[in-house]
Design a protein around this motif. Structure first.
Motif, PDB file in Angstrom:
ATOM      1  N   VAL A 115       0.841  -1.199   0.000  1.00 30.76           N
ATOM      2  CA  VAL A 115       0.000   0.000   0.000  1.00 30.76           C
ATOM      3  C   VAL A 115       0.877   1.249   0.000  1.00 30.76           C
ATOM      4  O   VAL A 115       0.632   2.211  -0.735  1.00 30.76           O
ATOM      5  N   LEU A 116       1.927   1.199   0.820  1.00 31.83           N
ATOM      6  CA  LEU A 116       2.839   2.348   0.905  1.00 31.83           C
ATOM      7  C   LEU A 116       3.456   2.637  -0.461  1.00 31.83           C
ATOM      8  O   LEU A 116       3.499   3.779  -0.924  1.00 31.83           O
ATOM      9  N   ILE A 117       3.904   1.591  -1.139  1.00 33.29           N
ATOM     10  CA  ILE A 117       4.586   1.764  -2.425  1.00 33.29           C
ATOM     11  C   ILE A 117       3.614   2.216  -3.498  1.00 33.29           C
ATOM     12  O   ILE A 117       3.792   3.260  -4.122  1.00 33.29           O
ATOM     13  N   THR A 118       2.545   1.429  -3.724  1.00 28.43           N
ATOM     14  CA  THR A 118       1.669   1.684  -4.865  1.00 28.43           C
ATOM     15  C   THR A 118       0.752   2.877  -4.677  1.00 28.43           C
ATOM     16  O   THR A 118       0.343   3.498  -5.647  1.00 28.43           O
ATOM     17  N   GLY A 119       0.424   3.205  -3.429  1.00 28.35           N
ATOM     18  CA  GLY A 119      -0.570   4.254  -3.205  1.00 28.35           C
ATOM     19  C   GLY A 119      -0.014   5.579  -2.727  1.00 28.35           C
ATOM     20  O   GLY A 119      -0.664   6.615  -2.866  1.00 28.35           O
ATOM     21  N   ILE A 120       1.178   5.553  -2.142  1.00 27.41           N
ATOM     22  CA  ILE A 120       1.686   6.778  -1.528  1.00 27.41           C
ATOM     23  C   ILE A 120       3.079   7.145  -2.047  1.00 27.41           C
ATOM     24  O   ILE A 120       3.254   8.212  -2.640  1.00 27.41           O
ATOM     25  N   ALA A 121       4.056   6.258  -1.856  1.00 27.25           N
ATOM     26  CA  ALA A 121       5.445   6.610  -2.168  1.00 27.25           C
ATOM     27  C   ALA A 121       5.666   6.873  -3.656  1.00 27.25           C
ATOM     28  O   ALA A 121       6.191   7.926  -4.033  1.00 27.25           O
ATOM     29  N   VAL A 122       5.306   5.907  -4.482  1.00 30.07           N
ATOM     30  CA  VAL A 122       5.593   6.041  -5.920  1.00 30.07           C
ATOM     31  C   VAL A 122       4.784   7.159  -6.584  1.00 30.07           C
ATOM     32  O   VAL A 122       5.366   8.010  -7.254  1.00 30.07           O
ATOM     33  N   PRO A 123       3.432   7.223  -6.399  1.00 30.58           N
ATOM     34  CA  PRO A 123       2.684   8.289  -7.078  1.00 30.58           C
ATOM     35  C   PRO A 123       3.184   9.688  -6.702  1.00 30.58           C
ATOM     36  O   PRO A 123       3.118  10.601  -7.514  1.00 30.58           O
TER      37      PRO A 123
ATOM     38  N   PHE B 200      -3.226   3.047 -19.079  1.00 28.68           N
ATOM     39  CA  PHE B 200      -2.499   2.869 -17.821  1.00 28.68           C
ATOM     40  C   PHE B 200      -2.080   4.204 -17.232  1.00 28.68           C
ATOM     41  O   PHE B 200      -2.143   4.416 -16.019  1.00 28.68           O
ATOM     42  N   ASN B 201      -1.661   5.135 -18.090  1.00 35.12           N
ATOM     43  CA  ASN B 201      -1.261   6.453 -17.585  1.00 35.12           C
ATOM     44  C   ASN B 201      -2.433   7.181 -16.937  1.00 35.12           C
ATOM     45  O   ASN B 201      -2.249   7.940 -15.986  1.00 35.12           O
ATOM     46  N   HIS B 202      -3.658   6.947 -17.455  1.00 35.06           N
ATOM     47  CA  HIS B 202      -4.847   7.515 -16.805  1.00 35.06           C
ATOM     48  C   HIS B 202      -4.971   7.017 -15.374  1.00 35.06           C
ATOM     49  O   HIS B 202      -5.260   7.775 -14.453  1.00 35.06           O
ATOM     50  N   TRP B 203      -4.714   5.699 -15.213  1.00 32.85           N
ATOM     51  CA  TRP B 203      -4.781   5.103 -13.865  1.00 32.85           C
ATOM     52  C   TRP B 203      -3.712   5.712 -12.951  1.00 32.85           C
ATOM     53  O   TRP B 203      -3.983   6.031 -11.797  1.00 32.85           O
ATOM     54  N   LEU B 204      -2.521   5.910 -13.510  1.00 32.93           N
ATOM     55  CA  LEU B 204      -1.435   6.507 -12.713  1.00 32.93           C
ATOM     56  C   LEU B 204      -1.815   7.920 -12.269  1.00 32.93           C
ATOM     57  O   LEU B 204      -1.560   8.314 -11.139  1.00 32.93           O
ATOM     58  N   GLN B 205      -2.440   8.665 -13.193  1.00 29.43           N
ATOM     59  CA  GLN B 205      -2.881  10.019 -12.856  1.00 29.43           C
ATOM     60  C   GLN B 205      -3.916   9.993 -11.741  1.00 29.43           C
ATOM     61  O   GLN B 205      -3.910  10.818 -10.840  1.00 29.43           O
ATOM     62  N   TYR B 206      -4.816   9.019 -11.855  1.00 32.69           N
ATOM     63  CA  TYR B 206      -5.882   8.847 -10.862  1.00 32.69           C
ATOM     64  C   TYR B 206      -5.296   8.628  -9.472  1.00 32.69           C
ATOM     65  O   TYR B 206      -5.790   9.153  -8.472  1.00 32.69           O
ATOM     66  N   LEU B 207      -4.191   7.870  -9.414  1.00 29.94           N
ATOM     67  CA  LEU B 207      -3.535   7.611  -8.125  1.00 29.94           C
ATOM     68  C   LEU B 207      -3.024   8.897  -7.485  1.00 29.94           C
ATOM     69  O   LEU B 207      -2.846   8.953  -6.271  1.00 29.94           O
TER      70      LEU B 207
ATOM     71  N   THR C 268      -4.534  11.798  -7.387  1.00 25.47           N
ATOM     72  CA  THR C 268      -5.553  12.729  -6.903  1.00 25.47           C
ATOM     73  C   THR C 268      -5.610  12.704  -5.373  1.00 25.47           C
ATOM     74  O   THR C 268      -5.266  11.707  -4.752  1.00 25.47           O
ATOM     75  N   PRO C 269      -6.044  13.844  -4.772  1.00 23.67           N
ATOM     76  CA  PRO C 269      -6.089  13.924  -3.303  1.00 23.67           C
ATOM     77  C   PRO C 269      -6.936  12.826  -2.658  1.00 23.67           C
ATOM     78  O   PRO C 269      -6.571  12.262  -1.626  1.00 23.67           O
TER      79      PRO C 269
ATOM     80  N   LEU D  16      -5.070   9.672  -2.432  1.00 27.62           N
ATOM     81  CA  LEU D  16      -4.032   9.728  -1.400  1.00 27.62           C
ATOM     82  C   LEU D  16      -4.655   9.464  -0.030  1.00 27.62           C
ATOM     83  O   LEU D  16      -4.161   8.652   0.747  1.00 27.62           O
ATOM     84  N   VAL D  17      -5.763  10.151   0.236  1.00 23.28           N
ATOM     85  CA  VAL D  17      -6.466   9.951   1.506  1.00 23.28           C
ATOM     86  C   VAL D  17      -6.878   8.482   1.644  1.00 23.28           C
ATOM     87  O   VAL D  17      -6.692   7.856   2.681  1.00 23.28           O
ATOM     88  N   PHE D  18      -7.441   7.945   0.546  1.00 28.22           N
ATOM     89  CA  PHE D  18      -7.857   6.532   0.528  1.00 28.22           C
ATOM     90  C   PHE D  18      -6.696   5.634   0.921  1.00 28.22           C
ATOM     91  O   PHE D  18      -6.827   4.771   1.795  1.00 28.22           O
TER      92      PHE D  18
END
Lengths: 251, 118, 131
Positions: free
Chosen positions: B28-36, C55-62, C64-65, C68-70
């Motif tokens: 979760v840390l990698i895919t959701g927070i650190a990398v993005p 895939f880049n759309h998904w990366l962009q989605y990640l 969003t605020p 991040l909160v999620f």
């Protein structure tokens, strides 16, 4: 030295089927001393305040298993719980949860007893044994495998603690499954396959969702949660290997 | 008494739960927070090129399938019990919803991994 | 005997009756977040299969605020899952002896938590090494 008399308020859930549509709380003011148990408080009520109050008790020393009830919402033995712990705010006393109320603080034990009889709670020898063969020998470690589970006093506090039993009374329940395990784990016993016909069913070990409250409330440290959940692994192994092991595929 | 079929779902629940317990927080840390957000790890770590290469490798396929499928089977079993605990009585409907959902997710993941651009 | 009319009490809201039950429900509710995270990953995988633009759309989605909160919430829940998983694990194991002494539940929980720390660090290092 004269002690100022302390009074504590005990709220008891009353239910008399001949006059009550549903249970109702009744309040009693009970004088007490620091050494008095909740059971003694109830006995004071019955002796001096209200002779109609019905409750079970016997040994008053936490070994007979008769006096289990909900004390301030927690399953406890009333002989082992002290009024001083609830002073000055008072306490409530109700019949054990998840079981039908017969009268006042007495619950119906029929389901428990029927299930107790159904698990074959006795040693089933591995093979027929003669007197000449003498006693079974058992190492301390072999005894440790089942000893704590043999401490059950059938007080049913674990049934009052178990929400899965409350939601589905078909579930065999913590205490009886712990006893089932007590015999399965005994090195003298050879009846595992028979008992696991119940154990491996939905009403057996698989009815448990590892809430664990049963083990918290047990006055004798039986740990039914452990008795049940350690059997899920061997039930699963048996489930997947039964067609390739000799005599494995029972029913 | 009829033997329970719970072992199937319980084993999947256990495998998923153990995987989640061991490496879940790191994932979760990698895919959701650190990398993005480029913290410690470069955002490039999960670029299309990198992720495609990862998913083309047999070990990568197994890892991705294991994480997605086992997490879903773990959740399905627990949510099924949760609904029962909340007093939902439609037993068959709940089972179909929960395990069916996990099954669908597994199939989608497996299919995607098998047919990904080589 | 004919006056017997046993009273069965309702189980409605049973889990609110005791802090122990509330903690049990909290443990079970973690499953919703495990499922949600798996769905996010599944979306990413499907987008990956649909090509670079998707895939880049998904990366962009990640980025969003809300996402991040999620993920911050999911991270906290996963940590709670790890803790509660190894806390209950001793209950699932048979009685064991090491060197003649009975293995204590705390030992099993501790070993599990330690394994989790090691495994997470390993994942972090491997990913670091791969990028």
């Amino acid at each position: 030295m004269a002690e100022t008399e302390k009074i504590i308020e005990i709220q008891v859930l009353r239910y008399r089927s001949e006059q009550d549509k549903e249970p109702v709380l009744q309040s009693y003011k009970v004088p007490f001393t620091d050494d008095m148990s909740v059971l003694q408080g109830l006995q004071y009520i019955k002796d001096y305040l209200d002779g109609t109050l019905s409750f079970r008790w016997s040994c008053r020393m936490a070994i007979c298993g008769s006096c289990g009830m909900m004390i301030d919402g927690k399953p406890k033995l009333s002989c082992k719980t002290f009024l001083r712990e609830y002073y000055p705010q008072g306490l409530s006393v109700e019949a054990l949860a998840h079981l039908p109320i017969e009268r006042d603080l007495m619950v119906s034990v029929e389901d428990f007893v029927t299930k107790l009889e159904s698990i074959k709670p006795y040693i089933i020898p591995k093979e027929p044994r003669t007197l000449e063969q003498g006693e079974y020998l058992q190492t301390p470690q072999q005894r440790d495998m089942y000893e704590q589970f043999s401490s059950c006093i059938n007080c049913m506090l674990c049934y009052a603690a178990c929400p899965q039993y409350g939601l589905n009374p078909k579930f065999t329940g913590p205490g009886i499954l712990a006893l089932l395990h007590r015999y399965n784990a005994d090195s003298r016993d050879g009846g595992q396959a028979e008992r696991n016909e119940l154990g491996y069913a939905d009403e057996g070990f698989w009815g448990c969702t590892a809430v664990g409250y049963c083990s918290e409330v047990c006055p004798k440290g039986v740990d039914p949660a452990n008795a049940i959940n350690q059997n899920k692994m061997n039930s699963a192994i048996n489930y997947f290997t039964r067609f390739v092991t000799p005599g494995g595929a029972g029913k | 008494m009829k033997r329970s079929n719970e072992p199937i779902f319980w084993s999947l629940f256990g495998a998923g739960g153990m995987l989640a317990a061991l490496i879940g927080p790191a994932l979760v840390l990698i895919t959701g927070i650190a990398v993005p957000f480029g913290l410690v790890f470069s955002p490039d770590t999960m670029s299309y090129a990198h992720m495609l290469a990862f998913s083309q490798h047999w070990a990568g396929k197994i890892f991705v399938l294991a994480v997605i499928a086992l997490f879903m089977w773990h959740a399905a079993h627990r949510i099924h019990i949760l609904l029962h605990d909340f007093g939902v009585h439609a037993v068959t409907a709940v089972r179909v919803l929960c395990y069916g959902g996990a099954f669908a997710g597994t199939v989608i993941a497996a299919y995607t991994l098998m047919t990904i651009k080589a | 005997m004919s006056n017997r009319r046993p009273y069965v009490r309702s189980m409605d809201g049973w889990w609110k009756r005791d802090a122990y039950f509330v903690r049990y429900m909290a443990r079970e509710v973690t499953a919703l977040f495990v499922a949600a995270y798996a769905v996010v990953l599944l979306f990413g995988l499907v987008r990956l299969g649909q090509g670079e633009v998707a895939f880049n759309h998904w990366l962009q989605y990640l980025k969003t605020p809300w996402m991040l909160v999620f993920h911050l919430v999911v991270l906290a829940v996963f940590c709670y899952h790890t803790w509660s998983w190894f806390k209950i694990m001793p209950k699932t194991m048979p009685i064991m002896f090491v060197g003649g002494k009975r293995v204590q539940p705390g030992t099993i929980t501790g070993a599990g938590l330690a394994a989790s720390v090691v495994a997470c660090l390993a994942v972090l290092f491997i990913v670091r090494g791969m990028s």
